[in-house]
Every structure is written in structure tokens, then in C-alpha cells.
Design a protein around this motif. Structure first.
Motif, PDB file in Angstrom:
ATOM      1  N   GLN A 124       0.828  -1.202   0.000  1.00  0.00           N
ATOM      2  CA  GLN A 124       0.000   0.000   0.000  1.00  0.00           C
ATOM      3  C   GLN A 124       0.864   1.255   0.000  1.00  0.00           C
ATOM      4  O   GLN A 124       1.899   1.325   0.671  1.00  0.00           O
ATOM      5  CB  GLN A 124      -0.929   0.052   1.212  1.00  0.00           C
ATOM      6  N   ASN A 125       0.424   2.232  -0.775  1.00  0.00           N
ATOM      7  CA  ASN A 125       0.914   3.600  -0.635  1.00  0.00           C
ATOM      8  C   ASN A 125       0.112   4.209   0.505  1.00  0.00           C
ATOM      9  O   ASN A 125      -1.101   4.406   0.395  1.00  0.00           O
ATOM     10  CB  ASN A 125       0.693   4.369  -1.942  1.00  0.00           C
ATOM     11  N   VAL A 126       0.780   4.519   1.641  1.00  0.00           N
ATOM     12  CA  VAL A 126       0.065   4.923   2.849  1.00  0.00           C
ATOM     13  C   VAL A 126      -0.242   6.415   2.877  1.00  0.00           C
ATOM     14  O   VAL A 126      -0.860   6.899   3.819  1.00  0.00           O
ATOM     15  CB  VAL A 126       0.849   4.520   4.113  1.00  0.00           C
ATOM     16  N   GLU A 127       0.174   7.162   1.871  1.00  0.00           N
ATOM     17  CA  GLU A 127      -0.047   8.608   1.761  1.00  0.00           C
ATOM     18  C   GLU A 127       0.589   9.338   2.938  1.00  0.00           C
ATOM     19  O   GLU A 127       0.092   9.295   4.066  1.00  0.00           O
ATOM     20  CB  GLU A 127      -1.533   8.944   1.659  1.00  0.00           C
ATOM     21  N   THR A 310      -8.308  -6.179  -3.208  1.00  0.00           N
ATOM     22  CA  THR A 310      -7.980  -4.845  -2.711  1.00  0.00           C
ATOM     23  C   THR A 310      -8.773  -4.612  -1.434  1.00  0.00           C
ATOM     24  O   THR A 310      -9.848  -5.202  -1.240  1.00  0.00           O
ATOM     25  CB  THR A 310      -8.331  -3.753  -3.739  1.00  0.00           C
ATOM     26  N   THR A 311      -8.248  -3.741  -0.561  1.00  0.00           N
ATOM     27  CA  THR A 311      -8.944  -3.483   0.694  1.00  0.00           C
ATOM     28  C   THR A 311      -8.596  -2.092   1.198  1.00  0.00           C
ATOM     29  O   THR A 311      -7.532  -1.549   0.876  1.00  0.00           O
ATOM     30  CB  THR A 311      -8.571  -4.539   1.760  1.00  0.00           C
ATOM     31  N   ARG A 312      -9.474  -1.526   1.976  1.00  0.00           N
ATOM     32  CA  ARG A 312      -9.223  -0.229   2.605  1.00  0.00           C
ATOM     33  C   ARG A 312      -8.377  -0.455   3.850  1.00  0.00           C
ATOM     34  O   ARG A 312      -8.662  -1.340   4.652  1.00  0.00           O
ATOM     35  CB  ARG A 312     -10.549   0.441   2.967  1.00  0.00           C
ATOM     36  N   ALA A 313      -7.327   0.336   4.008  1.00  0.00           N
ATOM     37  CA  ALA A 313      -6.470   0.257   5.193  1.00  0.00           C
ATOM     38  C   ALA A 313      -6.040   1.666   5.545  1.00  0.00           C
ATOM     39  O   ALA A 313      -5.422   2.356   4.729  1.00  0.00           O
ATOM     40  CB  ALA A 313      -5.245  -0.629   4.937  1.00  0.00           C
ATOM     41  N   GLY A 314      -6.379   2.116   6.749  1.00  0.00           N
ATOM     42  CA  GLY A 314      -6.065   3.479   7.128  1.00  0.00           C
ATOM     43  C   GLY A 314      -6.862   4.472   6.296  1.00  0.00           C
ATOM     44  O   GLY A 314      -7.869   4.130   5.668  1.00  0.00           O
ATOM     45  N   ALA A 315      -6.389   5.714   6.278  1.00  0.00           N
ATOM     46  CA  ALA A 315      -7.083   6.774   5.534  1.00  0.00           C
ATOM     47  C   ALA A 315      -6.306   7.192   4.301  1.00  0.00           C
ATOM     48  O   ALA A 315      -6.460   8.309   3.812  1.00  0.00           O
ATOM     49  CB  ALA A 315      -7.329   7.970   6.450  1.00  0.00           C
ATOM     50  N   HIS A 318      -4.937   5.559  -1.384  1.00  0.00           N
ATOM     51  CA  HIS A 318      -4.760   4.341  -2.173  1.00  0.00           C
ATOM     52  C   HIS A 318      -5.334   3.156  -1.401  1.00  0.00           C
ATOM     53  O   HIS A 318      -5.118   3.035  -0.192  1.00  0.00           O
ATOM     54  CB  HIS A 318      -3.275   4.044  -2.431  1.00  0.00           C
ATOM     55  N   LEU A 319      -6.048   2.280  -2.079  1.00  0.00           N
ATOM     56  CA  LEU A 319      -6.410   1.009  -1.485  1.00  0.00           C
ATOM     57  C   LEU A 319      -5.178   0.115  -1.414  1.00  0.00           C
ATOM     58  O   LEU A 319      -4.219   0.285  -2.172  1.00  0.00           O
ATOM     59  CB  LEU A 319      -7.497   0.314  -2.312  1.00  0.00           C
ATOM     60  N   ALA A 320      -5.211  -0.838  -0.494  1.00  0.00           N
ATOM     61  CA  ALA A 320      -4.111  -1.790  -0.353  1.00  0.00           C
ATOM     62  C   ALA A 320      -4.374  -3.024  -1.216  1.00  0.00           C
ATOM     63  O   ALA A 320      -5.524  -3.339  -1.550  1.00  0.00           O
ATOM     64  CB  ALA A 320      -3.954  -2.205   1.103  1.00  0.00           C
ATOM     65  N   LEU A 321      -3.298  -3.722  -1.581  1.00  0.00           N
ATOM     66  CA  LEU A 321      -3.373  -4.956  -2.357  1.00  0.00           C
ATOM     67  C   LEU A 321      -2.953  -6.127  -1.475  1.00  0.00           C
ATOM     68  O   LEU A 321      -1.939  -6.045  -0.777  1.00  0.00           O
ATOM     69  CB  LEU A 321      -2.445  -4.887  -3.570  1.00  0.00           C
TER      70      LEU A 321
END
Length: 327
Positions: A124-127, A310-315, A318-321
Motif C-alpha cells: 500500500q501507498n500509505v499517503e 484490494t482493501t481499505r487500510a487506514g485513511a 490508495h487502497l491496499a493490495l
């Protein structure tokens, strides 16, 4: 004798001949031209010149061009032209051939892989400005992934992620804005030189029960319509690394800042494959609130995927893979 007088015969009412609607020639011609142009763009987008950033915009959103097909069909019907209606079938068929195979659920694309040893990776790109890198790390570790790769970490985010993952993963390596955490030993870890001197790539070997697996973590340079030369250079060099890598098993994952239809990604995807989504669809990952494209990828060779989601992780935006491979 009474004289018989013939009654006048009543004639049947005659119907006026039904008028055939004349084709609206101008509208029909427009529909035909636009339909054939759309089909040409879908099948030959790699030959579109890079003028004013048009190429990048079209290739990033190429699947969405399919939304133009029902619009063209409506206008073709309004034109009352059979030729115009038939012309709209051409881009529909081309779109189906280009995208439907990639949209099929993973289980439909071949025999299910079975193996006693599997490798699950999360990326994931955690921004950097999201402030939720630790939440992302916690969520990804909860998936049971043996390998976690994160991109776009600033110093504060890295410290927060280390606090979450260091107790759960025995091995880690980080440089610049990218990091790698693994349950398997990490060997030969190094900064990946992608021709720009930036610390946005990692190359390493994972020592798994079946042997070494090359692992690459990537955060490619940003791509904007008028500025994507650095990204193009990085992707070209990545393709060269993949070609020269001696390991038969290889995973390259991260934020490539290139959609699946981007011609600059093709040098990689000609060597490495990206598995279909477990639940079907194109697996768009950005922006997370309403995904419209897929700049994030897990590419591999020498292994067959058993799941890919894909899934949502944090805010993060980018969605995570999450991808599992049979080793």
C-alpha cells in the motif's frame, strides 16, 4: 314482380401507407465515425501521440471509454440508420475483447493452484499526509500477510509503522520512502537504482521454504499529463532489472503510478503477470474513496496466484493490495 335493386357495396376504408422514417444522415454519419474512432483508440492507443498529455489521460482511463458505447447506441437509434446501429457494435466487441478477460474472477482463469507452501504479500501507498500509516500497518498485518511493503512514508510514518510491525515481523529493510517487512529472512537487500538516484525502490531476496524469491518494492515517480518522463525512466529500468534477475520466482509490487493500459508498463507486463481479482473486476485502487484507475500493482513470475484482492487500510488515498501465491 318486385324488382331487385342491388345495394351499393360499401368499400373498405383504405389505410394510408406507413411512412418509413428517413435516416437522419448527419447524425448517422457522426455515430459511425465516432464508433469506429472509439474502436481504434481502444485497440491502438499505444500509437496515440503524446501531445499535451493526451496519451497519459486516455491510457489511465481507457476502460472508462466503454461508457461512451451506450451513448453512441442511443444516438444511432435516434438516427434510424441500421448502419449506424451496426457500427456501435464494433467498439462494444473491441472493449469486450480487451477488458473482459482481465475482469473475470481469478478462479475462472485457470485451474485453482494448490500448494502446501504459500506466500501472501500486502502492499500500500500509505499517503504521507494521511497520518494513518500505523493503522494501515495494523490492518495489513491482521490479514496474515508474510510480507508487507509500504510506500510514501515520511520519517514520522516510518517510526509509527516500525512500532507496529517490528514485533510481528522478524525481518525488515527500509530506505527513503519505502519499506519491507517479512516473516522470512531478507537477504541481499539494497536500494534499487532506477536511474534517477532516488531512494524509492528496494530489491531483495526472501529466503522461503522452497528457495529464494526476488522481491521488489517500488514507488515510481509521479505521472502528470505534462510531466511523466522520470516515471517512464524508472519503469524502463525496472523492466531491465526483471529481465536480468536470476531467480525464477519474482514479485514486484508497489505504486507504479501507471495504469494497466499504460504503454510504459508494457515492458514489465510482457515479462511479469498480474493476477485477476478474486471477485472479478479491474481492481481499481485510486482514489480510495471512488477508485477510477489502478496505479498499484503486484506483478510476478514463477508462481500462480490463489487470491488477489484490494482493501481499505487506514485513511490513505490508495487502497491496499493483498495477493497470495502458491510457491
Amino acid at each position: 314482380m318486385a324488382t331487385l335493386i342491388d345495394e351499393p357495396r360499401q368499400s373498405m376504408p383504405t389505410r394510408a401507407p406507413r411512412r418509413r422514417r428517413s435516416p437522419r444522415v448527419g447524425l448517422a454519419v457522426t455515430c459511425v465515425v465516432l464508433s469506429l474512432a472509439l474502436a481504434l483508440v481502444l485497440v491502438a492507443h499505444r500509437w496515440i501521440p503524446d501531445a499535451g498529455g493526451l496519451r497519459l489521460v486516455i491510457e489511465s482511463g481507457l476502460p472508462w471509454l466503454g461508457l461512451a458505447i451506450p451513448v453512441l447506441l442511443v444516438f444511432a437509434l435516434l438516427s434510424h440508420s441500421k448502419g449506424a446501429i451496426a457500427a456501435t457494435v464494433v467498439p462494444a466487441l473491441v472493449w469486450a475483447v480487451v477488458f473482459i478477460p482481465a475482469m473475470l474472477p481469478l478462479s475462472w482463469t485457470g485451474s485453482p493452484a494448490t500448494a502446501s507452501d504459500t506466500l501472501t504479500v500486502a502492499s500500500q501507498n500509505v499517503e504521507a499526509d494521511s497520518g494513518t500509516a500505523a493503522e494501515s500497518a495494523t490492518a495489513l498485518a491482521a490479514t496474515g500477510a508474510q510480507v508487507i511493503a509500504l510506500q510514501e512514508m515520511d520519517d514520522d510514518a516510518r517510526a509509527e509503522v516500525d512500532a507496529v510491525l517490528d514485533d510481528r515481523y522478524a525481518y525488515s529493510y527500509g530506505i527513503g520512502t519505502v519499506g519491507l517487512w517479512s516473516s522470512y529472512p531478507i537477504e541481499n537487500a539494497q536500494m534499487l537504482d532506477l536511474g534517477l538516484g532516488w531512494q524509492r525502490g528496494i530489491a531483495a531476496d526472501l529466503s522461503t521454504p522452497v528457495g529464494l524469491v526476488s522481491i521488489y518494492v517500488i514507488h515510481a515517480a509521479s505521472a502528470r499529463p505534462d510531466d511523466h518522463a522520470d516515471r517512464d525512466t524508472m519503469l524502463a529500468n525496472l523492466a531491465d532489472y526483471a529481465q536480468r534477475d536470476p531467480n525464477s520466482r519474482l514479485i514486484m509490487m508497489g505504486d507504479f503510478n501507471a495504469g494497466a493500459s499504460d504503454r510504459n508498463l508494457s515492458a514489465l507486463t510482457s515479462q511479469l503477470s498480474e493476477p485477476n481479482q478474486s471477485g472479478g473486476g479491474l481492481g481499481f485502487t485510486w482514489p480510495a474513496s471512488l477508485p477510477l484507475t489502478r496505479p498499484d500493482h503486484v506483478l510476478a513470475r514463477g508462481m500462480e496466484a490463489t487470491s488477489n484482492t484490494t482493501t481499505r487500510a487506514g485513511a490513505s488515498d490508495h487502497l491496499a493490495l493483498i495477493t497470495t501465491f502458491a510457491l
